[in-house]
Scaffold this motif. Sequence first.
Motif, PDB file in Angstrom:
ATOM      1  N   UNK A  52       0.828  -1.207   0.000  1.00 43.10           N
ATOM      2  CA  UNK A  52       0.000   0.000   0.000  1.00 43.10           C
ATOM      3  C   UNK A  52       0.861   1.257   0.000  1.00 43.10           C
ATOM      4  N   UNK A  53       1.916   1.234   0.792  1.00 42.87           N
ATOM      5  CA  UNK A  53       2.835   2.376   0.827  1.00 42.87           C
ATOM      6  C   UNK A  53       3.528   2.559  -0.522  1.00 42.87           C
ATOM      7  N   UNK A  54       3.924   1.433  -1.135  1.00 46.33           N
ATOM      8  CA  UNK A  54       4.585   1.508  -2.445  1.00 46.33           C
ATOM      9  C   UNK A  54       3.628   2.049  -3.504  1.00 46.33           C
ATOM     10  N   UNK A  55       2.371   1.596  -3.486  1.00 45.66           N
ATOM     11  CA  UNK A  55       1.376   2.087  -4.442  1.00 45.66           C
ATOM     12  C   UNK A  55       1.193   3.590  -4.298  1.00 45.66           C
ATOM     13  N   UNK A  56       1.097   4.058  -3.067  1.00 49.17           N
ATOM     14  CA  UNK A  56       0.975   5.508  -2.827  1.00 49.17           C
ATOM     15  C   UNK A  56       2.207   6.241  -3.342  1.00 49.17           C
ATOM     16  N   UNK A  57       3.371   5.630  -3.132  1.00 54.18           N
ATOM     17  CA  UNK A  57       4.611   6.254  -3.606  1.00 54.18           C
ATOM     18  C   UNK A  57       4.642   6.351  -5.125  1.00 54.18           C
ATOM     19  N   UNK A  58       4.189   5.297  -5.803  1.00 55.70           N
ATOM     20  CA  UNK A  58       4.162   5.315  -7.277  1.00 55.70           C
ATOM     21  C   UNK A  58       3.272   6.450  -7.761  1.00 55.70           C
ATOM     22  N   UNK A  64      13.124   0.104  -4.530  1.00 55.89           N
ATOM     23  CA  UNK A  64      13.856  -1.111  -4.135  1.00 55.89           C
ATOM     24  C   UNK A  64      13.068  -2.396  -4.363  1.00 55.89           C
ATOM     25  N   UNK A  65      12.472  -2.495  -5.555  1.00 58.77           N
ATOM     26  CA  UNK A  65      11.760  -3.707  -5.958  1.00 58.77           C
ATOM     27  C   UNK A  65      12.145  -4.020  -7.392  1.00 58.77           C
ATOM     28  N   UNK A  66      11.685  -5.146  -7.911  1.00 58.98           N
ATOM     29  CA  UNK A  66      11.977  -5.502  -9.296  1.00 58.98           C
ATOM     30  C   UNK A  66      11.057  -4.732 -10.244  1.00 58.98           C
ATOM     31  N   UNK A  67      11.462  -4.670 -11.501  1.00 56.96           N
ATOM     32  CA  UNK A  67      10.631  -4.026 -12.511  1.00 56.96           C
ATOM     33  C   UNK A  67       9.304  -4.769 -12.663  1.00 56.96           C
ATOM     34  N   UNK A  68       9.324  -6.101 -12.511  1.00 56.55           N
ATOM     35  CA  UNK A  68       8.097  -6.886 -12.614  1.00 56.55           C
ATOM     36  C   UNK A  68       7.097  -6.492 -11.514  1.00 56.55           C
ATOM     37  N   UNK A  69       7.592  -6.211 -10.319  1.00 55.19           N
ATOM     38  CA  UNK A  69       6.710  -5.752  -9.236  1.00 55.19           C
ATOM     39  C   UNK A  69       6.057  -4.431  -9.633  1.00 55.19           C
ATOM     40  N   UNK A  70       6.824  -3.548 -10.258  1.00 55.55           N
ATOM     41  CA  UNK A  70       6.280  -2.261 -10.711  1.00 55.55           C
ATOM     42  C   UNK A  70       5.200  -2.495 -11.765  1.00 55.55           C
ATOM     43  N   UNK A  71       5.449  -3.378 -12.715  1.00 56.39           N
ATOM     44  CA  UNK A  71       4.458  -3.681 -13.753  1.00 56.39           C
ATOM     45  C   UNK A  71       3.158  -4.166 -13.104  1.00 56.39           C
TER      46      UNK A  71
END
Length: 134
Positions: A6-12, A33-40
Amino acid sequence: MKTVRQERLKSIVRILERSKEPISGAQLAEELSVSRQVIVQDIAYLRSLGYNIVATPRGYVLAGGKSGVSRLVAVKHAPEEIKEELLCVVMAKTEPLLTLSGGVHLHTIEAPDEETMERIMRELKKKGFLIEEG
């Protein structure tokens, strides 16, 4: 309690809202600090929540945030009716369309041959309209 995701989604969303340029998946992955696949996967999830995140050759752009309604429509008109079609959409709004997407939008360009296509692409690049992969 908020999860790491949830924090990462808000950051994106925050990163995309603040950026004036497209942000690549690799940049987001490194910053968070995650993989590109996590971002996708996160981008796909944010889209499912209604965020209008557009993938361009140079990265992701938040086009208009989460508010409002969008609809993909197919239209047909003669070349001399292009301006009339544009005015139908723009006049129904209170601001120009490009303010919703930061000016970023997509076109499907068709040409009779590669030479004509290259001429179109050179002209778009020369005028500074073309967003190219960096």
